[in-house]
Each structure stands twice: as C-alpha cells, then as structure tokens.
Motif scaffolding. Structure first.
Motif, PDB file in Angstrom:
ATOM      1  N   ARG A 222       0.864  -1.180   0.000  1.00  0.00           N
ATOM      2  CA  ARG A 222       0.000   0.000   0.000  1.00  0.00           C
ATOM      3  C   ARG A 222       0.905   1.237   0.000  1.00  0.00           C
ATOM      4  O   ARG A 222       1.714   1.416   0.901  1.00  0.00           O
ATOM      5  CB  ARG A 222      -0.910   0.014   1.226  1.00  0.00           C
ATOM      6  N   VAL A 223       0.741   2.087  -1.025  1.00  0.00           N
ATOM      7  CA  VAL A 223       1.686   3.190  -1.236  1.00  0.00           C
ATOM      8  C   VAL A 223       0.939   4.511  -1.279  1.00  0.00           C
ATOM      9  O   VAL A 223      -0.106   4.633  -1.931  1.00  0.00           O
ATOM     10  CB  VAL A 223       2.480   2.990  -2.549  1.00  0.00           C
ATOM     11  N   LEU A 224       1.498   5.505  -0.611  1.00  0.00           N
ATOM     12  CA  LEU A 224       0.956   6.869  -0.623  1.00  0.00           C
ATOM     13  C   LEU A 224       1.851   7.766  -1.457  1.00  0.00           C
ATOM     14  O   LEU A 224       3.074   7.756  -1.305  1.00  0.00           O
ATOM     15  CB  LEU A 224       0.874   7.411   0.810  1.00  0.00           C
ATOM     16  N   ASP A 225       1.239   8.559  -2.338  1.00  0.00           N
ATOM     17  CA  ASP A 225       1.933   9.569  -3.140  1.00  0.00           C
ATOM     18  C   ASP A 225       1.549  10.936  -2.573  1.00  0.00           C
ATOM     19  O   ASP A 225       0.432  11.419  -2.786  1.00  0.00           O
ATOM     20  CB  ASP A 225       1.515   9.441  -4.603  1.00  0.00           C
ATOM     21  N   VAL A 226       2.465  11.557  -1.829  1.00  0.00           N
ATOM     22  CA  VAL A 226       2.207  12.853  -1.188  1.00  0.00           C
ATOM     23  C   VAL A 226       2.551  13.975  -2.155  1.00  0.00           C
ATOM     24  O   VAL A 226       3.679  14.060  -2.634  1.00  0.00           O
ATOM     25  CB  VAL A 226       3.030  13.006   0.100  1.00  0.00           C
ATOM     26  N   GLY A 227       1.569  14.836  -2.427  1.00  0.00           N
ATOM     27  CA  GLY A 227       1.771  15.877  -3.434  1.00  0.00           C
ATOM     28  C   GLY A 227       1.749  15.269  -4.814  1.00  0.00           C
ATOM     29  O   GLY A 227       2.620  15.524  -5.645  1.00  0.00           O
ATOM     30  N   CYS A 228       0.732  14.459  -5.067  1.00  0.00           N
ATOM     31  CA  CYS A 228       0.686  13.661  -6.306  1.00  0.00           C
ATOM     32  C   CYS A 228       0.507  14.501  -7.560  1.00  0.00           C
ATOM     33  O   CYS A 228       0.787  14.042  -8.666  1.00  0.00           O
ATOM     34  CB  CYS A 228      -0.411  12.616  -6.212  1.00  0.00           C
ATOM     35  N   GLY A 229       0.016  15.743  -7.410  1.00  0.00           N
ATOM     36  CA  GLY A 229      -0.170  16.592  -8.581  1.00  0.00           C
ATOM     37  C   GLY A 229      -1.095  15.966  -9.605  1.00  0.00           C
ATOM     38  O   GLY A 229      -2.158  15.427  -9.265  1.00  0.00           O
TER      39      GLY A 229
ATOM     40  N   ASP B 182      -2.598  -0.766  -5.120  1.00  0.00           N
ATOM     41  CA  ASP B 182      -3.083  -0.228  -3.848  1.00  0.00           C
ATOM     42  C   ASP B 182      -2.400   1.120  -3.594  1.00  0.00           C
ATOM     43  O   ASP B 182      -1.453   1.226  -2.807  1.00  0.00           O
ATOM     44  CB  ASP B 182      -2.776  -1.218  -2.728  1.00  0.00           C
ATOM     45  N   VAL B 183      -2.895   2.152  -4.296  1.00  0.00           N
ATOM     46  CA  VAL B 183      -2.213   3.450  -4.326  1.00  0.00           C
ATOM     47  C   VAL B 183      -3.151   4.556  -3.867  1.00  0.00           C
ATOM     48  O   VAL B 183      -4.321   4.607  -4.266  1.00  0.00           O
ATOM     49  CB  VAL B 183      -1.697   3.765  -5.749  1.00  0.00           C
ATOM     50  N   TYR B 184      -2.616   5.420  -3.039  1.00  0.00           N
ATOM     51  CA  TYR B 184      -3.331   6.609  -2.563  1.00  0.00           C
ATOM     52  C   TYR B 184      -2.569   7.850  -3.016  1.00  0.00           C
ATOM     53  O   TYR B 184      -1.338   7.886  -2.926  1.00  0.00           O
ATOM     54  CB  TYR B 184      -3.431   6.608  -1.033  1.00  0.00           C
ATOM     55  N   GLY B 185      -3.308   8.842  -3.498  1.00  0.00           N
ATOM     56  CA  GLY B 185      -2.692  10.097  -3.908  1.00  0.00           C
ATOM     57  C   GLY B 185      -3.277  11.247  -3.125  1.00  0.00           C
ATOM     58  O   GLY B 185      -4.500  11.307  -2.917  1.00  0.00           O
TER      59      GLY B 185
END
Length: 211
Positions: free
Chosen positions: A48-55, A69-72
């Motif tokens: 499970r991966v978070l992209d902070v400031g995904c734009g 399993d991705v969160y932006g």
C-alpha cells in the motif's frame, strides 16, 4: 521562506500550472528519473503506497507499475482534477484532497511513501516529513524528491526567494529531525544544464518514537 511556500499562493500557482504541468515537467523530472527513483523503494504487488503531493499523477503512474493499492494526496484541487481526468472515474487510485503537514491517515498505514516535486512548497518541511514517518509502517521506506540547491550565487538568491531548495547537508538535518534513519541521497539531472533533483531514500525506525 519563499513566496511559494505559502499554501494559498502555492494553490493559486498550481491552478494555472495544472494546465501545462504534464508538458513542462519532463524537462526537469522525466520518466527515466522517476523510474530510477521508484526502484529504490523495491515495491511489491501487495504494498500500500501513498503519493504525497501527487499533482497530476506523474509519480502515481510510476507507482502503478508495481501495485494497484495506491493513494494520492494533493492540496491543489486543480491538480487533483487533472489526475482524476487522466486515470478515469474507475481508476485504482484513491485520491485525497489534503495537506502534507496534516496527512488524513492513521499511524502505520502505508508500506511505502513517495513524494516528488512537493516538499519545496511545504512551509514546515520537517513537519511534513514527520507526518510521512507517522503513516509509514515501522521499518519501511520513503523516497522524497526535491530541488537540489543551485551552485551559482545568483541562482541561489532566486531559489531562496521562490521556494525551498536544499543540499545534502540540509536534507540530512531535516530527515534526522523528522526521525528517519538510514538516509541516503542521490542527485539526478534530466540533461546537462537543467535543474537538478535531490532524491532522498530514508527508513522509518523499527519502532516509532513519540514526537
């Protein structure tokens, strides 16, 4: 503090940049650089991966090569709108409107956290890094990409007036203050003469200490 480290000004800036971001970005941060940096996380299909400031989702696209399993998260509604448009209504990414310095997730939620082209706009980057550490599982890794500090005195003055630029020594200080361990830095450049990116790989300690 640079003019774009103010959150309201940064949101206004990205309101207009979102229209051309995907055309401009490759001159500074291209797919080859992104993929090299992402490989440092050694992601698995069930992570499970978070992209902070995904734009608009440039980094998110790379993460999706490894896991669904991705969160932006982004503080610009205009950037998020572009990302949702890019991935479609039924995409596998869970997009969130939010602040990097107050992540809307529980402790120990993610197996990895990625952030590219975002830290330079955070008024309190150490607080943002602490938040990344908080939401990471103990012992897991983050990669944070920011702008490397220019060598030229003239460009240093310009950089300082706009947003956060930092060198390896400053990165060491920020990540240590945020509680990370096993910190290492890699400087990347799209081509000679283009702005350099500083890519930091860091690990959350095996047991999260209270701040």
């Amino acid at each position: 503090m640079g003019v774009l480290e103010d959150k309201a000004r940064a949101r206004t800036f990205y309101k207009y940049l979102s229209k051309v971001y995907d055309r401009v970005n490759p001159f500074v941060w291209n797919e080859e650089m992104r993929d090299e940096a992402l490989a440092m996380l050694d992601l698995d299909a069930d992570d499970r991966v978070l992209d902070v400031g995904c734009g608009t989702g440039f980094g998110t696209e790379g993460i999706l090569q490894y896991t669904d399993d991705v969160y932006g998260l982004d503080q610009s509604r205009h950037q998020l709108a572009k990302a949702r448009e890019k991935f479609g209504k039924h995409d596998p990414v869970a997009f969130h409107y939010g602040d990097a310095e107050r992540l809307p997730f529980k402790d120990n939620t993610f197996d990895a956290v990625w952030s590219s082209g975002s830290i330079e706009y955070w008024p309190n980057p150490v607080e943002g890094l602490r938040e990344i550490r908080r939401v990471l599982e103990p012992g897991e890794w983050t990669v944070v990409v920011g702008p490397d500090y220019p060598n030229s005195t003239v460009f240093q003055k310009v950089a300082d007036a706009i947003m956060l630029f930092y060198d390896e020594d400053e990165a060491d200080r920020m990540f240590a203050e945020a509680g990370f361990v096993d910190v290492e830095h890699h400087v990347m450049q799209a081509k000679p003469g283009s702005p350099r990116a500083i890519v930091t790989l860091a690990r959350a300690p095996d047991e999260h200490a209270s701040d």
